[in-house]
Design an enzyme around this catalytic site. Structure first.
Site, PDB file in Angstrom:
ATOM      1  N   SER A  68      -5.960   2.816  12.289  1.00 37.79           N
ATOM      2  CA  SER A  68      -5.738   1.363  12.033  1.00 37.79           C
ATOM      3  C   SER A  68      -4.466   1.068  10.846  1.00 37.79           C
ATOM      4  O   SER A  68      -4.398   2.109  10.025  1.00 37.79           O
ATOM      5  CB  SER A  68      -7.041   0.480  11.797  1.00 37.79           C
ATOM      6  N   LYS A  69      -4.004  -0.032  10.685  1.00 40.46           N
ATOM      7  CA  LYS A  69      -2.916  -0.194   9.712  1.00 40.46           C
ATOM      8  C   LYS A  69      -3.865  -0.098   8.314  1.00 40.46           C
ATOM      9  O   LYS A  69      -3.407   0.519   7.228  1.00 40.46           O
ATOM     10  CB  LYS A  69      -2.713  -1.738   9.951  1.00 40.46           C
ATOM     11  N   ARG A  70      -5.144  -0.574   8.328  1.00 39.74           N
ATOM     12  CA  ARG A  70      -5.856  -0.192   7.043  1.00 39.74           C
ATOM     13  C   ARG A  70      -6.273   0.979   6.675  1.00 39.74           C
ATOM     14  O   ARG A  70      -6.094   1.371   5.367  1.00 39.74           O
ATOM     15  CB  ARG A  70      -7.290  -1.149   7.552  1.00 39.74           C
ATOM     16  N   ASP A  71      -6.435   2.197   7.546  1.00 35.55           N
ATOM     17  CA  ASP A  71      -6.448   3.233   7.140  1.00 35.55           C
ATOM     18  C   ASP A  71      -5.113   3.950   6.386  1.00 35.55           C
ATOM     19  O   ASP A  71      -5.255   4.513   5.648  1.00 35.55           O
ATOM     20  CB  ASP A  71      -6.710   4.424   8.278  1.00 35.55           C
ATOM     21  N   GLY A  72      -4.001   3.423   6.896  1.00 29.53           N
ATOM     22  CA  GLY A  72      -2.742   3.748   6.166  1.00 29.53           C
ATOM     23  C   GLY A  72      -2.787   3.341   4.649  1.00 29.53           C
ATOM     24  O   GLY A  72      -2.476   4.045   3.799  1.00 29.53           O
TER      25      GLY A  72
END
Length: 505
Positions: free
Chosen positions: A261-265
RNA sequence: GGAGCGUUGGUCAAGGGGUUAAGACGCAUCCCUUUCACGGAUGAAUCACGGGUUCGAUUCCCGUACGCUCUACCA
C-alpha cells in the site's frame, strides 16, 4: 472465440495515485495485446461520484505515457467504442439491469442504507442473499402492486442480482485453471445504484461486451466476485461471448503481511506510485518512481519480473523483448513481495546499458535543483560516462559528479591530515609548478608525470593519490583521479590543489 | 465466521518422481582497485508440516498449518 481479435482493457478508477500493481496490470494487458496484434483499451471506471478526484484521470494517462504503454483506445484519444468513461455511459446500463429484471435474474430493492446498516448490526454476518431477501423490502417480497406504487412514487431503489440458491459456476482462469463457486454463497450484489449508476459488477460486464473485450486481466482480489460476472454474462450475452479471465497475483509488502500500500512506501521510504501524486484535498504529495529517479525502461522491466519470467536466466528485458517473450502461462499464481533493493538494481542495470545521451536530459533537472547549470551537453555526457557505474537513481549523478562542475564545497582535510608531512607538501607545491607548465592535458600523461614526480621525491604514488583525490573531489569517492583532473581542466585542477594546501597549512 | 486462492534460501525465482535443487537481488568474507563503485570468487534451503501412492517424492494425491484476497448502493 478462437479467431476473435484480441482486445484487452485496463479499467482504473480515477481516485488517486497509480499504484505499482495497477501499472503491472496495464503492462500485462499491453504485452498481451501487442503480442497478438490486438488493441489495448483504457476505460475509466468512474461510477462512484463520491470518490471522484479531480485530476486523477489525467494523471493516469500521464503515467501511462511515461511508461510508454500507450492505449489504442481511450477517453483521450477516442476510438470506435466511445465514450470510454463510464459516467458518460450511464444510460446504457439501466436497460441491461431492466432486462435482467424482466428475465427474473434481478429485482428491485427498496431497503435504505440505514435499514441495511441496522440489519448488519443486529444480525451477525448478515448477507443480502437467497435466505434473507424475503425479509427485506424488494420486488420479491412485495406484491407487484406495492412495487409499482413505490416506483411511481419515486421511492429510491437499487437493482440487485438474484443469485441462484445453489448452482455451481466455474471460471476458467488462464492463470489458475478451473475455479468453481457455489452461487448460494455469494450475496445479491447491487447492480444499479440508487443514483442510477451501475456498480462495477454490471458496468464491467456490459462494457466488456459492448467493447468486444476478448481477454480480461485484473487483480486477484476480483476472483471472489467472478461468479457474479459469469452469471451476468450468461444471462445477458451468452457465455460464448465472455472474455477469457486472467486473475493476476498481488504485489505484497516487503515486510509483514498484506498487499503493498501507499502507506508501506511512506513507512519504508520508497515509492509506490508510478509518478508523483498530489492529493488535491490535502495538498500532500506522494513521490513516484519517476521523480525518484527511475528510468521508465527499468520501472517497466522490474514490474514485469514481479510475478512473471520467461524461464531463462535473462532478467533485463526491453519493452520490445517483453512483448516477444510474454506468456500468460508463465505468470505466477502466488503473490510476490516487492523488493526496493532489487528495483534499484534494475535501474542501475538500465543506466549502464543505455547510452548516457538517452537519459541526460532527465538528469539535468536534478542538477538544476542543486543549483548547477549545465551549459555543455558534451561535457555532461563525458562526466556521466565517468560516474554512471556508481549511480543507481538519476539524482545520484548529482552527488557523484557535482565536483566536475563546481569546486567542492567541503574538503575532507581530516582524511589527509593524519599522514600529511613536509615532503608531501613539497611534492604538491612542485606539482602545481609542473601543471602550470603543462602543454598537454590528458589523463594518461597526467598520471605518468605524477608518478615520475613521486619517484623523484622518493614517495609512493599511492600515498599521494588519496590527498590528490581529496583536493579535487573533496572526499573519498569518484572515478579515477586523473580522469577527473583531465575533465575539469588545468585551471580548476591547480586551483583546487592550491586551495587545499591553504587549508592544510 | 464463510468462500476462493496461494506456500522452493531474507527477497524475486528456475526446476520438476531419481539433480551437487539453477540464476538474480540483498547480506558476509575475500580478490581487483592505495577512494567509492564496477567486475570476479566464496558462503548460507532438511523445497511449510503430516500422511499416503511409489523401489524412490521437493515434484503426484489427501489432510493440517500458515498467509493472502473477498465477504459495501468502492472499485
Amino acid at each position: 472465440m478462437e479467431n476473435k481479435k484480441v482486445r484487452v482493457r485496463f479499467a482504473p478508477s480515477p481516485t488517486g495515485g497509480l499504484h505499482l500493481g495497477g501499472v503491472r496490470t496495464v503492462l500485462f494487458n499491453y504485452l498481451f495485446a501487442k503480442q497478438n496484434n490486438g488493441s489495448f483499451i483504457v476505460r475509466i471506471e468512474d461510477t462512484d461520484q463520491t470518490r471522484f478526484v479531480a485530476g486523477a484521470e489525467q494523471y493516469i494517462f500521464d503515467c501511462l505515457q511515461w511508461c510508454g504503454l500507450i492505449p489504442d483506445e481511450s477517453p483521450v484519444n477516442g476510438g470506435p467504442f466511445a465514450p470510454y468513461r463510464q459516467s458518460e455511459r450511464k444510460p446504457i446500463y439501466k436497460s441491461y439491469a431492466l432486462e435482467l429484471i424482466e428475465k427474473g435474474y434481478a429485482y428491485y430493492a427498496f431497503d435504505t442504507p440505514e435499514q441495511l446498516e441496522e440489519k448488519r448490526k443486529t444480525i451477525p454476518n448478515f448477507q443480502y442473499n437467497h435466505q434473507t431477501r424475503k425479509q427485506c423490502i424488494n420486488s420479491l417480497s412485495l406484491s407487484p402492486e406495492e412495487v409499482l406504487e413505490k416506483l411511481a412514487a419515486n421511492v429510491p431503489y437499487v437493482i440487485r442480482i438474484k443469485m441462484p440458491e445453489h448452482e455451481t459456476v466455474t471460471c476458467n482462469d488462464m492463470i489458475r485453471g478451473t475455479v468453481t463457486f457455489d452461487t448460494g454463497l455469494t450475496d445479491d450484489k447491487v447492480l444499479l445504484k440508487a443514483d442510477g449508476m451501475p456498480t462495477y459488477h454490471l458496468a464491467v460486464v456490459v462494457d466488456d461486451y459492448l467493447m468486444q473485450i476478448s481477454h480480461a486481466f485484473r487483480g486477484e482480489e476480483w476472483l471472489p466476485s467472478a461468479p457474479i460476472h459469469i452469471l451476468l454474462w450468461k444471462y445477458l450475452f451468452g457465455l460464448d461471448k465472455m472474455p477469457q479471465w486472467a486473475h493476476l497475483p498481488l504485489i505484497l509488502k516487503p515486510d509483514g503481511n498484506g498487499k503493498l500500500s501507499k502507506r508501506d512506501g511512506e513507512r519504508l521510504g520508497f515509492p509506490v506510485f508510478a509518478m508523483d501524486w498530489t492529493d488535491p484535498s490535502t495538498g500532500n504529495t506522494t513521490t513516484g518512481f519517476k521523480e525518484r529517479g527511475f528510468l521508465p525502461e527499468a520501472f517497466v522491466n522490474m514490474l514485469a519480473m514481479l510475478g512473471w519470467n520467461n524461464g531463462s536466466e535473462q532478467e533485463i528485458f526491453s519493452l520490445t523483448e517483453l512483448i516477444e517473450n510474454f506468456s500468460i502461462e508463465r505468470i505466477h499464481k502466488g503473490g510476490a513481495r516487492f523488493d526496493y533493493e532489487k528495483a534499484k538494481w534494475f535501474n542501475h542495470s538500465w543506466l549502464q546499458q543505455l547510452p548516457v545521451q538517452h537519459y541526460a536530459d532527465k538528469v539535468k533537472p536534478y542538477f538544476e535543483k542543486a543549483g548547477i547549470h549545465i551549459n555543455n551537453d558534451n561535457y555532461l555526457h563525458q562526466v556521466m560516462d565517468l560516474v554512471k557505474e556508481r549511480c543507481q537513481l538519476l539524482p545520484d549523478f548529482v552527488t557523484q559528479s557535482s565536483f566536475f562542475f563546481q569546486h567542492p564545497e567541503q574538503i575532507d582535510t581530516a582524511a589527509i591530515n593524519g599522514k600529511w608531512n613536509a615532503a608531501k607538501q613539497q611534492f604538491f607545491v612542485e606539482l602545481i609548478r609542473n601543471l602550470e607548465l603543462a602543454t598537454s592535458w590528458d589523463a594518461e600523461n597526467l598520471e605518468k608525470d605524477f608518478k615520475e614526480m613521486a619517484a623523484a621525491h622518493q614517495l609512493k604514488p599511492g600515498e599521494l593519490m588519496l590527498p590528490f583525490r581529496i583536493m579535487l573531489v573533496g572526499g573519498k569517492f569518484g572515478p579515477h583521479v586523473f580522469d577527473i583532473a583531465a575533465a575539469i581542466g588545468q585551471a580548476a585542477t591547480i586551483h583546487r590543489i592550491k586551495h587545499t594546501l591553504q587549508l592544510l597549512s
